[in-house]
Each structure stands twice: as C-alpha cells, then as structure tokens.
Scaffold this active site. Structure first.
Site, PDB file in Angstrom:
ATOM      1  CE  LYS A   1      -1.292  -2.644   3.685  1.00 53.75           C
ATOM      2  NZ  LYS A   1      -0.517  -3.954   3.010  1.00 53.75           N
TER       3      LYS A   1
ATOM      4  CE1 TYR B   1      -3.621  -0.290   1.986  1.00 58.28           C
ATOM      5  CE2 TYR B   1      -3.096   1.457   3.331  1.00 58.28           C
ATOM      6  CZ  TYR B   1      -2.602   0.529   2.620  1.00 58.28           C
ATOM      7  OH  TYR B   1      -1.160   0.297   2.603  1.00 58.28           O
TER       8      TYR B   1
ATOM      9  CB  SER C   1       0.135   1.118   6.168  1.00 59.40           C
ATOM     10  OG  SER C   1      -0.111   2.461   5.941  1.00 59.40           O
TER      11      SER C   1
HETATM   12  P1  NAD Z   1       2.065  -1.437  -5.713  1.00 57.17           P
HETATM   13  O1  NAD Z   1       0.562  -1.477  -6.225  1.00 57.17           O
HETATM   14  O2  NAD Z   1       2.723  -0.713  -6.569  1.00 57.17           O
HETATM   15  O3  NAD Z   1       2.472  -2.984  -5.507  1.00 57.17           O
HETATM   16  C1  NAD Z   1       1.776  -3.947  -5.176  1.00 57.17           C
HETATM   17  C2  NAD Z   1       1.947  -5.152  -6.254  1.00 57.17           C
HETATM   18  O4  NAD Z   1       0.999  -6.289  -5.912  1.00 57.17           O
HETATM   19  C3  NAD Z   1       1.494  -4.871  -7.431  1.00 57.17           C
HETATM   20  O5  NAD Z   1       2.576  -5.102  -8.335  1.00 57.17           O
HETATM   21  C4  NAD Z   1       0.250  -5.750  -7.829  1.00 57.17           C
HETATM   22  O6  NAD Z   1       0.220  -6.222  -9.202  1.00 57.17           O
HETATM   23  C5  NAD Z   1       0.534  -6.772  -6.848  1.00 57.17           C
HETATM   24  N1  NAD Z   1      -0.791  -7.477  -6.497  1.00 57.17           N
HETATM   25  C6  NAD Z   1      -1.727  -6.750  -5.815  1.00 57.17           C
HETATM   26  N2  NAD Z   1      -2.973  -7.708  -5.465  1.00 57.17           N
HETATM   27  C7  NAD Z   1      -2.227  -9.021  -5.598  1.00 57.17           C
HETATM   28  C8  NAD Z   1      -2.735 -10.284  -5.395  1.00 57.17           C
HETATM   29  N3  NAD Z   1      -3.760 -10.507  -4.966  1.00 57.17           N
HETATM   30  N4  NAD Z   1      -1.823 -11.052  -5.894  1.00 57.17           N
HETATM   31  C9  NAD Z   1      -0.462 -10.915  -6.413  1.00 57.17           C
HETATM   32  N5  NAD Z   1      -0.159  -9.848  -6.748  1.00 57.17           N
HETATM   33  C10 NAD Z   1      -1.077  -8.665  -6.106  1.00 57.17           C
HETATM   34  O7  NAD Z   1       2.051  -0.901  -4.285  1.00 57.17           O
HETATM   35  P2  NAD Z   1       3.047  -0.443  -3.345  1.00 57.17           P
HETATM   36  O8  NAD Z   1       3.168   1.032  -3.192  1.00 57.17           O
HETATM   37  O9  NAD Z   1       4.563  -1.126  -3.866  1.00 57.17           O
HETATM   38  O10 NAD Z   1       2.901  -0.949  -1.880  1.00 57.17           O
HETATM   39  C11 NAD Z   1       3.532  -2.340  -1.543  1.00 57.17           C
HETATM   40  C12 NAD Z   1       2.764  -2.765  -0.270  1.00 57.17           C
HETATM   41  O11 NAD Z   1       3.116  -1.665   0.802  1.00 57.17           O
HETATM   42  C13 NAD Z   1       1.278  -2.847  -0.252  1.00 57.17           C
HETATM   43  O12 NAD Z   1       1.019  -3.897   0.693  1.00 57.17           O
HETATM   44  C14 NAD Z   1       0.763  -1.343   0.284  1.00 57.17           C
HETATM   45  O13 NAD Z   1      -0.261  -1.557   0.928  1.00 57.17           O
HETATM   46  C15 NAD Z   1       1.942  -1.200   1.443  1.00 57.17           C
HETATM   47  N6  NAD Z   1       1.977   0.047   1.686  1.00 57.17           N
HETATM   48  C16 NAD Z   1       2.219   1.035   0.792  1.00 57.17           C
HETATM   49  C17 NAD Z   1       2.378   2.280   0.924  1.00 57.17           C
HETATM   50  C18 NAD Z   1       2.579   3.499  -0.187  1.00 57.17           C
HETATM   51  O14 NAD Z   1       2.302   4.730  -0.046  1.00 57.17           O
HETATM   52  N7  NAD Z   1       3.164   2.868  -1.341  1.00 57.17           N
HETATM   53  C19 NAD Z   1       2.398   2.824   2.469  1.00 57.17           C
HETATM   54  C20 NAD Z   1       2.299   1.857   3.312  1.00 57.17           C
HETATM   55  C21 NAD Z   1       2.106   0.565   3.015  1.00 57.17           C
HETATM   56  C1  WQD Z   2       0.442  13.763   1.808  1.00 54.89           C
HETATM   57  C2  WQD Z   2      -0.103  15.234   2.005  1.00 54.89           C
HETATM   58  C3  WQD Z   2      -2.123  15.699   2.139  1.00 54.89           C
HETATM   59  C4  WQD Z   2      -2.139  15.348  -2.470  1.00 54.89           C
HETATM   60  C5  WQD Z   2      -1.247   7.944   2.210  1.00 54.89           C
HETATM   61  C6  WQD Z   2      -2.248   6.828   2.709  1.00 54.89           C
HETATM   62  C7  WQD Z   2      -1.317   5.854   3.698  1.00 54.89           C
HETATM   63  C8  WQD Z   2       0.186   5.584   2.951  1.00 54.89           C
HETATM   64  C9  WQD Z   2       0.579   6.798   2.299  1.00 54.89           C
HETATM   65  C10 WQD Z   2      -0.626   3.351   2.072  1.00 54.89           C
HETATM   66  C11 WQD Z   2      -1.297  15.107   3.009  1.00 54.89           C
HETATM   67  C12 WQD Z   2      -1.629  16.451   1.054  1.00 54.89           C
HETATM   68  C13 WQD Z   2      -2.110  15.090  -1.113  1.00 54.89           C
HETATM   69  C14 WQD Z   2      -2.647  16.333  -3.134  1.00 54.89           C
HETATM   70  C15 WQD Z   2      -2.397  17.373  -1.141  1.00 54.89           C
HETATM   71  N1  WQD Z   2      -0.484   4.685   1.948  1.00 54.89           N
HETATM   72  N2  WQD Z   2      -1.827  16.526  -0.313  1.00 54.89           N
HETATM   73  N3  WQD Z   2      -2.606  17.628  -2.423  1.00 54.89           N
HETATM   74  O1  WQD Z   2      -2.526  10.819   3.123  1.00 54.89           O
HETATM   75  O2  WQD Z   2      -0.424  10.980   4.279  1.00 54.89           O
HETATM   76  O3  WQD Z   2      -1.009   8.680   3.300  1.00 54.89           O
HETATM   77  O4  WQD Z   2      -0.339   7.296   1.117  1.00 54.89           O
HETATM   78  O5  WQD Z   2      -0.162   2.521   3.067  1.00 54.89           O
HETATM   79  O6  WQD Z   2      -1.969   4.816   4.086  1.00 54.89           O
HETATM   80  O7  WQD Z   2      -3.357   7.349   3.626  1.00 54.89           O
HETATM   81  O8  WQD Z   2      -0.466  10.598   1.853  1.00 54.89           O
HETATM   82  O9  WQD Z   2       0.406  11.631  -0.456  1.00 54.89           O
HETATM   83  O10 WQD Z   2      -1.944  11.512  -0.215  1.00 54.89           O
HETATM   84  O11 WQD Z   2      -0.834  13.114   1.173  1.00 54.89           O
HETATM   85  O12 WQD Z   2      -2.172  18.657  -0.598  1.00 54.89           O
HETATM   86  O13 WQD Z   2      -2.995  16.295  -4.532  1.00 54.89           O
HETATM   87  O14 WQD Z   2      -0.263  15.948   0.975  1.00 54.89           O
HETATM   88  O15 WQD Z   2      -3.572  16.502   2.339  1.00 54.89           O
HETATM   89  O16 WQD Z   2      -1.141  16.181   3.954  1.00 54.89           O
HETATM   90  P1  WQD Z   2      -1.237  10.418   3.222  1.00 54.89           P
HETATM   91  P2  WQD Z   2      -0.552  11.617   0.792  1.00 54.89           P
END
Ligand code: NAD
Ligand code: WQD
Length: 336
Positions: free
Chosen positions: A152, A148, A124
C-alpha cells in the site's frame, strides 16, 4: 459521473457501488472474482434498483483495461482491487506485490493513456505502522510492518511521484481504519473464506455457533481493559466517504493533486467492548478466552478525522451498535 470501480464486487467495493448508484452515478465494475462471488452483482442491483456494468478481468490485464476505457467515457476510477490478508502477505509476498503494486501500475498506465486522471485509492491505516501518537493524523510518519502494508505504501509513493510529475492528476489516498458491519438490507457484507482473521467476522461466527470461542489476543495491553483498541468504521459510512471524495475531486476548480485522508470514526473501541456490543445486538453469548498477544499487533489505533471532515465534508455517523446489528443480520443471510 461514470465511475470505473476496480474490485467493485468485493466487500467495500460492493457497498460503494450501492451508494454511487443511489447518488445517480453510473458504475462499471472490473473484478477478477478472486475474492467475490458473481451473485454480488445481482445483490447490488437489487438494493440500488439500477443496473451495474460488469467486466470480469484482472487489473494486470492491460488489454482488458484499455478496452474498458475505449468503450466507456470514464470520469474517475475508484481502485479497490487487491489482496488484503495481512498474514497471507507474509507467506506470499510476491503475490501481494504482483497484485497490489504491479496491478496498480498497469491501471495507472492505462488511465494515463486514456487521459483519465481522477482517482480514489484504497489505502490503509496499516501504513502508519505502530503510530506513536493517537489519534493518528495524516502527516504521521509512514512505516509498514508487513508486505501487505508495504504494498500500500509503495502505491501511495507511486501516486505521489505521479502527481509531482503531472499536476493534472487528482488523487485521494483513503486510509481506512477498521471497516466492519454490512449493508442494512442483509444482502451484501463481508464473506471471509475459511476462519476469519478480522475481529468482527470472527465474533459473528462465534455468536452464530460456527466457531466455539473467540481468542482475544492479549489482555495486558496498556488500554482501559487490557485488550487492543481500534477504530471500527461502518462499511456504509466508508462507502459514503468514497462518494464524498469523488464529488470533492470533481468540483475542484483546479486538480487538487495527491492528498491523503483518514477514513475512521475518530473513536477507539477495545476487543471486549466489541464482544459486548455484539452480544447485545445478537442476543447471543460470545464466549471468549484471553490468549497470548498476536505477533505484529499494535496496541491502540484510531483516526484523527479532522481533515476528511473539513475538506471532504464527510463524517462517519454509524456506531458500533448498528455495526454489530447489521453484521448479525448479514450473518443470517443465506449465501450460495
Ligand atoms: P475484498 O477482497 O472483499 O475486495 C477486493 C476485490 O478485488 C475482490 O472482489 C477481488 O475479487 C478483487 N480483486 C483482487 N485482486 C484483483 C485483481 N488483480 N484484478 C481484479 N480484481 C481483483 O477486499 P475489501 O475488504 O473490499 O478491500 C478493498 C480494498 O480496500 C483493498 O485494496 C484492501 O487492501 C483495502 N483495505 C481493506 C481493509 C479491510 O479491512 N477490509 C482495510 C484497509 C484497506
Ligand atoms: C482487531 C483487534 C486484534 C481477531 C487488520 C489489518 C489492517 C486492516 C484491517 C487491511 C486487534 C483483536 C482479532 C481475533 C482478537 N486491513 N483480535 N481476536 O489487526 O487492527 O487490522 O485489518 O488494510 O491493515 O492489519 O484488525 O480485525 O484483525 O484485529 O483479539 O480473533 O482485534 O488483536 O486488537 P487489525 P483485526
């Protein structure tokens, strides 16, 4: 290739399964369904018109992992499974370290036992902390601000150590910026439980009438319109980035070791730009009010994507208009 996709029923995982199947790869999903519905499997199969093997299990369950590696000749693993809600990680740090760190450790041990050493890991952009230089390059200093993010970073460190100990590992650490949008079929997308934390799902629910008003966290940042700037990447582009990465790892003459890549678009958009794009895509108003800054938020973050373009041959192609149109279609899809 036959790919084990942990967390493959989730938001990014389900889109990645669709694109893997479209490229002719076979997919085995392992997911504990802690944050996904069983019906996602049928939806993936409907879009791809192909079957998906599904194992309901936890990545911390070594016996279940061993059984998967014994039953299938797995060529590579894409590891999505984990918990991802940043503010929840502050109140429940142990759950995050257990799922994300202990779970990853169990997976990597079972991969090593099975001799499967090709891995794509969901990292991430949060591990850049509050980056001093944007666009952010992969060699920027790493410092997570939350449990979190630290989970990572710990897994990245674990994998870098593993790569140093054994050059047979091929590992891509994919640092996602802000994934958003949904599949254009309207069949799969993000399903946040409760009130969404992330911007686009929140905006979608306001446009749909489920929520009354968007709180914009801060209107006095040093950005063109005063609101936070992020690199929003369409989830289908992100999914295609995983396919490109796997193919890159598979065709390398010698294992390329452990490498990190930013997956973003290289562009930043403000909160208000996203509001306007969504209003246009949906034809609905998105009322908002500017409120206090959110604790822990950074000002501006977007990716330098040069490395992914050069080494993976991948580039995001979809813009925020399509992202909002697809998120809007998904918002209307009946969910059971
Ligand atoms: P998500 O929650 O939709 O998907 C994660 C999946 O993993 C889910 O289906 C959940 O049921 C499963 N899961 C969770 N813990 C588990 C475990 N212990 N064993 C087996 N399955 C498990 O999330 P996503 O948005 O698809 O994210 C996927 C990956 O990408 C995550 O590792 C997340 O940290 C990373 N990521 C997401 C974002 C984002 O903004 N969505 C950003 C950066 C990184
Ligand atoms: C985006 C922008 C907020 C909600 C997070 C995690 C990051 C990654 C993605 C997992 C910011 C603004 C948001 C609202 C708002 N996840 N905002 N009103 O914070 O960039 O990233 O999600 O890995 O690790 O930190 O994403 O979508 O929460 O916010 O004004 O109700 O929108 O302040 O500028 P962020 P976000």
């Amino acid at each position: 290739m036959k790919i084990l996709v942990t967390g493959g029923m989730g938001y990014i995982g389900s889109h990645t399964c669709v694109e893997l199947l479209a490229q002719g790869h076979e997919v085995v999903v392992l997911d504990n369904l802690s944050n996904a519905k069983p019906s996602v499997r049928q939806r993936i199969e409907r879009i791809a018109e192909r079957a998906v093997e599904f194992v309901q299990a936890d990545i911390r369950d070594r016996a279940a992992l061993r059984a998967v590696f014994a039953q299938h000749r797995i060529d590579a693993v894409i590891h999505f499974a984990g918990l991802k809600v940043v503010n929840e990680s502050v109140s429940q740090p142990l759950a995050y370290y257990d799922n994300n760190v202990t779970g990853s450790l169990a997976l990597f041990e079972c991969m090593a036992e099975a001799g499967v050493k090709r891995l794509v890991f969901s990292s991430s952009a949060s591990i850049y902390g509050d980056a001093e230089v944007v666009p952010v390059r992969e060699d920027a200093p790493l410092s997570a601000l939350t449990p979190y993010g630290r989970s990572k970073l710990m897994v990245e460190d674990m994998l870098r150590d593993l790569g140093r100990s054994d050059p047979a590992w091929s590992v891509a650490l994919l640092r996602y910026f802000n994934p958003a949008g949904a599949h254009e079929s309207g069949l799969i997308g993000e399903e946040p439980g409760g009130v969404p934390n992330n911007l686009l799902p929140y905006i979608a629910q306001v446009a749909h009438g489920q929520l009354a008003c968007l709180n914009v966290y801060g209107g006095d940042y040093a950005t063109p319109d005063g609101t936070g700037v992020r690199d929003y990447i369409h989830v289908v582009d992100l999914a295609l980035g995983h396919v490109a990465t796997l193919e890159h790892l598979a065709k390398a003459a010698t294992p390329p070791g452990v490498r990190a890549y930013n997956l973003g678009t290289g562009r930043g958009n403000s909160v208000l730009e996203m509001v306007r794009a969504f209003e246009q895509a949906s034809g609905r108003p998105v009322p908002y009010r500017i409120v206090a800054r959110r604790d822990g938020d950074i000002v501006t973050s977007y990716a330098d994507t040069t490395l992914a373009e050069r080494e993976l041959g991948w580039k995001a192609e979809r813009g925020i208009a399509q992202m909002c149109a697809d998120a809007w279609r998904w918002q209307h899809t009946p969910k059971e």
